[in-house]
Design a protein around this motif. Structure first.
Motif, short mmCIF file in Angstrom:
data_model
loop_
_atom_site.label_atom_id
_atom_site.label_comp_id
_atom_site.label_asym_id
_atom_site.label_seq_id
_atom_site.Cartn_x
_atom_site.Cartn_y
_atom_site.Cartn_z
N LEU A 74 -46.47 -32.09 -80.11
CA LEU A 74 -47.81 -31.92 -79.55
C LEU A 74 -47.85 -30.78 -78.53
CD1 LEU A 74 -48.94 -35.63 -79.16
CD2 LEU A 74 -49.81 -33.92 -80.77
N VAL A 75 -46.74 -30.58 -77.80
CA VAL A 75 -46.74 -29.58 -76.75
C VAL A 75 -46.87 -28.18 -77.34
CG1 VAL A 75 -44.27 -29.11 -76.54
CG2 VAL A 75 -45.70 -29.09 -74.51
N GLN A 76 -46.54 -28.05 -78.61
CA GLN A 76 -46.69 -26.74 -79.28
C GLN A 76 -48.11 -26.23 -79.20
OE1 GLN A 76 -45.56 -27.42 -83.36
NE2 GLN A 76 -43.39 -27.57 -82.83
N ILE A 77 -49.04 -27.17 -79.20
CA ILE A 77 -50.45 -26.77 -79.20
C ILE A 77 -50.76 -25.95 -77.95
CG2 ILE A 77 -52.82 -27.65 -79.13
CD1 ILE A 77 -51.85 -30.03 -80.75
N LYS A 78 -50.06 -26.29 -76.87
CA LYS A 78 -50.29 -25.59 -75.61
C LYS A 78 -50.01 -24.09 -75.75
CE LYS A 78 -47.69 -26.27 -71.92
NZ LYS A 78 -46.78 -27.15 -71.18
N HIS A 79 -48.97 -23.76 -76.51
CA HIS A 79 -48.59 -22.35 -76.65
C HIS A 79 -49.28 -21.70 -77.81
CE1 HIS A 79 -45.60 -23.64 -73.91
NE2 HIS A 79 -45.12 -24.47 -74.78
N ASN A 80 -49.85 -22.51 -78.65
CA ASN A 80 -50.43 -21.99 -79.88
C ASN A 80 -51.81 -22.60 -80.06
OD1 ASN A 80 -50.56 -20.56 -82.21
ND2 ASN A 80 -49.35 -22.00 -83.42
N PRO A 81 -52.74 -22.19 -79.20
CA PRO A 81 -54.07 -22.81 -79.24
C PRO A 81 -54.73 -22.66 -80.61
CG PRO A 81 -53.84 -21.36 -77.33
CD PRO A 81 -52.66 -21.10 -78.22
N MET A 82 -54.26 -21.70 -81.38
CA MET A 82 -54.80 -21.53 -82.73
C MET A 82 -54.67 -22.81 -83.54
SD MET A 82 -56.35 -18.91 -83.41
CE MET A 82 -56.45 -19.01 -85.20
N GLU A 83 -53.59 -23.57 -83.24
CA GLU A 83 -53.38 -24.78 -84.00
C GLU A 83 -54.54 -25.76 -83.79
OE1 GLU A 83 -50.00 -28.16 -84.70
OE2 GLU A 83 -49.40 -26.28 -83.76
N LEU A 84 -55.04 -25.77 -82.55
CA LEU A 84 -56.19 -26.62 -82.25
C LEU A 84 -57.41 -26.14 -83.03
CD1 LEU A 84 -56.42 -29.07 -80.46
CD2 LEU A 84 -57.45 -27.63 -78.71
#
Ligand SMILES: Nc1ncnc2c1ncn2[C@@H]1O[C@H](COP(=O)(O)OP(=O)(O)OP(=O)(O)O)[C@@H](O)[C@H]1O
Ligand SMILES: [Mg+2]
Lengths: 324, 270
Positions: free
Chosen positions: B33-43
């Motif tokens: 989940l923390v990946q989303i923080k660095h990769n807002p594109m995923e959101l």
């Protein structure tokens, strides 16, 4: 003497390919075992078996005294693994990558953070620690990967071709890290295709080819075992090259000569050196270079397997073959 | 092995206690989940597609399907939500496959952690992502005029059922993720699986307009049951008990078949 790694008769096949055809390995505690072999020799397969990732078809292996199959959990608790390709999570930052491992190993949050930070510093990644690993260079990834395998302070460390693809500077740096770890008592099993690397780091070397150990011993012992030494003579005047070549061949057996004006002959008998010197002296040949050196591991490999360890670009030796 | 072996003086716990396994699962879920923080594109990925589907289906098909977009939304929103949830299970498999091909899974497997933690961590993290998409679609639908006559209990029930089904379904896609050689192939396989499954169901149209043979399939299609159940719970109309029961049975069935298959494939990698 205690062994941190002991493997006996390891066999592993993938469908038709026999990756390991009965491999014995032993690493004394606190030393570096170099596993040397060309592409496809079975190095990665051997490491994966020892690191409990692969189950051998036959044979058995103990790491830290624990069986890698029956006591895999115990083995995992004391080994660290740096695989052939940097296994970092590209989406996470360097710090998070290390934090993840630390937390998985059960370190409390604060301690985990501290250890991640310390390792980043030790591996010169402190500045990049907050950046996603996908922005790292190849060398940085390697360092992060190695740091990740050290989070649990492993007693036994597996390094699968740790310097492949690194520039000379990063490679030296990694060698120093390995020396440091061994100094602290860690046992290291390191695979490599670079003879020089094994020569530099390993206390013992196992040469494997096509899933078999074809030679083993200390770097020095290996060199002696296969051929001893190499005599090199370089005449001062280039036009005397032919003459020197003939003379050395007469005394020491078949010699080779290079375009650069060097005559080389493998020798086993140390008495040959003075004999060659006398002949040169009698003939009044002046030489600019006269050396007796140990064979390089490359030459060792060639004589053991009948083929070269790595496909090289044309070197001095290749030119020799073309000349002769 | 003639020499005496001296055991290194660490006596590690060879067995992993369930509590530790749970913590490891949570840690790995955090990682996903923390990946989303660095990769807002995923959101964005998690948001754009759901929004697009809701808007397109409602305004493009609505008029012809049900006389008005508004009327169609009442029928189709639950179906669109179900379809989106099933598509999202492919991400679980994608992530697993990336870990596999990048060697991250090897690193995790070389640690003294519960064997299933890397898989469970992923499933749990993706539950979070599923929930996000669900709330987004429901919120948007309500703005567009979707009536939630089922009330809070209906919505909670629908969400729970949907997530339970998605978890079961993600084991099916995990098997794909475990067996194919590269991440792109996961998408191809997954698409071929999910697309026909959702379109031959009552998610978007009533099954009774379909030709007999197709209708026979649509009636037993698990997606039909799930779409009917979610629709019933959210809108508070139509039969609920039957579809809910069948959805749960299907979810259980899928899990019973695929969890062992995935675990076997996982172990077979050694
Ligand atoms: N998972 C696998 N499936 C099928 N064959 C495999 C698998 N892993 C390894 N092999 C085969 O086993 C043999 C040994 O492979 P291995 O990776 O151990 O060699 P290596 O010494 O590490 O080579 P390299 O220097 O290229 O890394 C090769 O022929 C390889 O193709
Ligand atoms: Mg390899």
């Amino acid at each position: 003497m205690s062994y941190a790694i002991q493997a006996e008769g390891l066999v592993k096949s993938f469908k038709e390919t026999t990756a390991l055809a009965g491999v014995d390995l032993a690493a004394r505690s606190g030393t570096v075992l170099g596993v040397l072999g060309p592409n496809g020799a079975g190095k990665t397969t051997a490491v994966r078996v020892l690191a409990t990732l692969l189950r051998p078809d036959a044979g058995r292996a103990l790491v830290g005294g624990h069986d890698v199959v029956r006591e895999a959990g115990a083995v995992r608790a004391l080994v660290g693994l740096t695989g052939q390709y940097a296994a970092v999570d590209e989406m996470l930052t360097g710090h998070e990558n290390l934090l993840l491992i630390a937390r998985l190993l059960g370190l409390p949050r604060r301690e985990a953070r501290a250890r991640a930070t310390r390792l980043l510093e030790e591996f010169r990644l402190a500045d990049a620690g907050g950046r996603a690993a996908k922005t790292y260079s190849g060398g940085m990834r390697r360092r992060l990967d190695l740091a990740a395998s050290l989070v649990g302070r492993p007693r036994v460390l597996f390094l699968d071709e740790p310097t492949t693809g690194l520039d000379p500077h990063s490679r030296n740096e990694l060698w120093d890290i390995v020396r440091g770890l061994v100094g602290d008592g860690t046992t290291v099993l390191l695979t490599t295709q670079y003879l020089e690397e094994a020569d530099q780091l390993a206390d013992d070397i196992a040469v494997i080819d096509r899933g078999r150990v074809i030679a083993e011993g200390t770097p020095d012992g290996l060199k002696e075992q296969v051929g001893g030494q190499v005599l090199q003579v370089r005449p001062m005047a280039a036009q005397q090259l032919e003459k020197v070549h003939a003379m050395v061949s007469a005394v020491a057996g078949p010699a080779t000569k290079t375009e650069s004006g060097l005559v080389t002959a493998p020798v086993n008998d140390p008495e040959l050196m003075p004999a060659v010197v006398r002949r040169l002296d009698e003939a009044g040949v002046r030489v600019s270079e006269l050396t007796l050196r140990r064979s390089s591991l490359d030459e060792v490999f060639l004589s053991l397997t009948g083929h070269r360890a790595v496909e090289e670009t044309t070197t001095d030796e290749d030119k020799t073959e073309a000349l002769v | 092995m003639s020499t005496v072996t001296v055991t290194v003086d660490v006596t590690p716990a060879a067995k992993i206690r369930p509590w530790d396994g749970l913590q490891q699962t949570c840690t790995l879920a955090w990682r996903n989940l923390v990946q989303i923080k660095h990769n807002p594109m995923e959101l964005m990925d998690l948001s754009v597609q759901p929004i697009m589907f809701v808007l397109l289906f409602t305004y493009v098909f609505g008029g012809q399907m049900a006389g008005s977009p508004d009327a169609y939304l009442q029928y189709a929103l639950p179906g669109i939500i179900v379809q989106n949830a099933l598509f999202a299970t492919m991400n679980t498999a994608m992530g697993l496959n990336i870990d596999l091909t990048k060697g991250v899974l090897d690193r995790l497997r070389s640690l003294p952690i519960a064997r299933s933690a890397p898989l469970m961590g992923r499933v749990v993290a993706d539950l979070g992502k599923q929930l996000w998409s669900l709330l987004l679609m429901l919120g948007l639908g309500m703005l567009m005029g979707f009536d939630v006559d089922g009330g809070v209990p209906g919505v909670l029930g629908a969400a729970g059922l949907l997530l339970a089904f998605a978890v079961a379904m993600s084991w099916m896609t995990l098997l794909i993720g475990m067996l194919v050689s590269e991440p792109e192939k996961v998408m191809t396989f997954g698409f071929v699986l999910v697309m026909p499954l959702t379109f031959t169901s009552s998610a978007f149209v009533r099954a009774d307009t379909m030709p007999g043979w197709l209708r026979a399939w649509a009636d037993v299609n698990p997606v039909t049951r799930l779409a009917d159940a979610v629709r019933g719970l959210m809108t508070g109309s139509g039969a609920v008990a039957g579809p809910v029961m069948w959805s749960l049975l299907w979810a259980a069935g899928i899990a019973v078949v695929f969890v062992p298959l995935v675990m076997r494939a996982y172990r077979a990698r050694s």
